[in-house]
Design an enzyme around this catalytic site. Sequence first.
Site, PDB file in Angstrom:
ATOM      1  N   ASP A   1      -0.206  -1.308   4.470  1.00 14.38           N
ATOM      2  CA  ASP A   1       0.120  -0.993   3.280  1.00 14.38           C
ATOM      3  C   ASP A   1       0.963  -1.842   2.613  1.00 14.38           C
ATOM      4  O   ASP A   1       1.240  -2.760   2.003  1.00 14.38           O
ATOM      5  CB  ASP A   1      -0.575  -0.451   2.199  1.00 14.38           C
ATOM      6  CG  ASP A   1      -0.958   0.032   1.098  1.00 14.38           C
ATOM      7  OD1 ASP A   1      -1.192  -0.892   0.375  1.00 14.38           O
ATOM      8  OD2 ASP A   1      -0.342   1.156  -0.151  1.00 14.38           O
TER       9      ASP A   1
ATOM     10  N   ASP B   1       7.097   1.307  -0.819  1.00 12.27           N
ATOM     11  CA  ASP B   1       6.227   1.278  -2.171  1.00 12.27           C
ATOM     12  C   ASP B   1       7.175   3.083  -3.234  1.00 12.27           C
ATOM     13  O   ASP B   1       7.088   4.217  -2.290  1.00 12.27           O
ATOM     14  CB  ASP B   1       5.032   2.409  -2.305  1.00 12.27           C
ATOM     15  CG  ASP B   1       4.087   1.036  -1.459  1.00 12.27           C
ATOM     16  OD1 ASP B   1       3.900  -0.230  -1.476  1.00 12.27           O
ATOM     17  OD2 ASP B   1       2.150   1.525  -1.811  1.00 12.27           O
TER      18      ASP B   1
ATOM     19  N   ARG C   1       4.372  -8.975  -3.909  1.00 11.70           N
ATOM     20  CA  ARG C   1       5.342  -7.850  -4.160  1.00 11.70           C
ATOM     21  C   ARG C   1       7.147  -7.965  -3.162  1.00 11.70           C
ATOM     22  O   ARG C   1       7.078  -7.367  -2.304  1.00 11.70           O
ATOM     23  CB  ARG C   1       5.154  -6.566  -3.757  1.00 11.70           C
ATOM     24  CG  ARG C   1       3.199  -6.398  -4.558  1.00 11.70           C
ATOM     25  CD  ARG C   1       3.145  -4.593  -4.153  1.00 11.70           C
ATOM     26  NE  ARG C   1       2.077  -4.572  -4.625  1.00 11.70           N
ATOM     27  CZ  ARG C   1       0.843  -3.572  -3.918  1.00 11.70           C
ATOM     28  NH1 ARG C   1       1.720  -3.082  -2.773  1.00 11.70           N
ATOM     29  NH2 ARG C   1      -0.493  -3.540  -4.376  1.00 11.70           N
TER      30      ARG C   1
ATOM     31  N   ASP D   1       2.806   3.389   4.807  1.00  8.26           N
ATOM     32  CA  ASP D   1       3.859   2.269   4.301  1.00  8.26           C
ATOM     33  C   ASP D   1       4.861   2.643   5.049  1.00  8.26           C
ATOM     34  O   ASP D   1       4.733   3.954   5.311  1.00  8.26           O
ATOM     35  CB  ASP D   1       3.794   3.004   2.661  1.00  8.26           C
ATOM     36  CG  ASP D   1       3.038   2.437   1.850  1.00  8.26           C
ATOM     37  OD1 ASP D   1       2.125   1.724   1.815  1.00  8.26           O
ATOM     38  OD2 ASP D   1       2.844   3.520   0.869  1.00  8.26           O
TER      39      ASP D   1
END
Length: 380
Positions: free
Chosen positions: A219, A223, A270, A197
């Site tokens: 990824d 996050d 997202r 990330d």
Amino acid sequence: MTYSKKFVAALLLAPAALAQAPLYGQCGGQGWTGPTTCVSGSVCVYSNDWYSQCLPGTGTTTATTTTRTTTASSAATTTGSSSTSCQAAAHGFASLNGGTTGGNGGTVVVVNNWADLKKYATASGKYVIKVSGKIVATTTGEEIKVTNDKTIVGIGSTGEIYGGGFGLTNVKNIIIRNLKIGNTYDGDWEGKTHDWDGIQSDTSSNIWVDHCIFERGADGLIDLRLDSNYITISHVTFRDHNKVLGIGWTENVITQATIHHCYFQNVGQRNPSADNLKYAHMYNNYLNNATSYGHYSRGYTNMRVENCYFEKVRNPLQRDDTAVLVASGNTYVSCTGSTAANSGTAFNPSSFYSYTLDSTANVPSIVKSEAQPKSSICPS
Ligand SMILES: *[C@@H]1O[C@H](CO)[C@@H](O)[C@H](O)[C@H]1NC(C)=O
């Protein structure tokens, strides 16, 4: 009727008191006509071109910019080894819970390689770590485990973390500003091959990410997991990536996040996915070409969306049956799929902090120009 001496004294003092902004009050910014000095014990700290705030501390500050066209050198400066713009403090939800000041007041260091970045980011104590130029991760995908009370800020507009990122685990008071971060992409658009990330936060609090570009991760670009809390993400571009900004991975409903003036460009899903947030405040975001969905209020999230601009977005607003979503002032251009209707009663962001909404029509141009590292944020 006679006035007590105390009352007369108060009257005489009043003009001086009015001339200074209170602690945590606004003290500058584009269009600001109020006081530009702060009450004793606080200093005026530049946050962005539209907002400066009185924060606890001592020192001499000069007036902040009052117009957008002024140059970097007219931003707030302070006596000391680092300009206040490199050491700004957060607004939005990150300004609660004691505030997010990162390494302000601590040791200022300049780094230009991965080993030094890692050394200071993982050291104990307060550091303002200024990133000079592009730093390439020595191990692709490594997330440097940042410790409490750190500001990591790019110098000028060329600071970059290439091929790596940051991991925040059980830490607090972290500022990441004025940097391009990413390029860990491994060819797997679904992001299932590597858990690399740009920023991964687990159970951390008081996090401010500002004036950054996140691109091409392996990824999530960011996050925020496991009850991370008191988060502000402002003036950030997320681009050329599938799983952009995920918030959640928890059963608890405590996370509070402000996400504003962010640019989601050529992205998949997202944008963000906000799962089980106590409060999600989204305003003045610009989404252009999102192929899966835009702002998603999931689980038990309470989300307020204000004056966002959705262009070529599939499913601009989504809501789970259990979630609250209240949106107003948005513009939708060439969008497809579905847009969730308002449902439930959203929280009132103004009861937590002050903020200024830009008109929706201006959002694309403001965001395109601001959501990236700027030479004025940390001039040297
Ligand atoms: C839109 O974004 C996707 C990535 O989600 C990208 O593959 C595509 O090329 C973009 N379209 C345009 C017109 O830029």
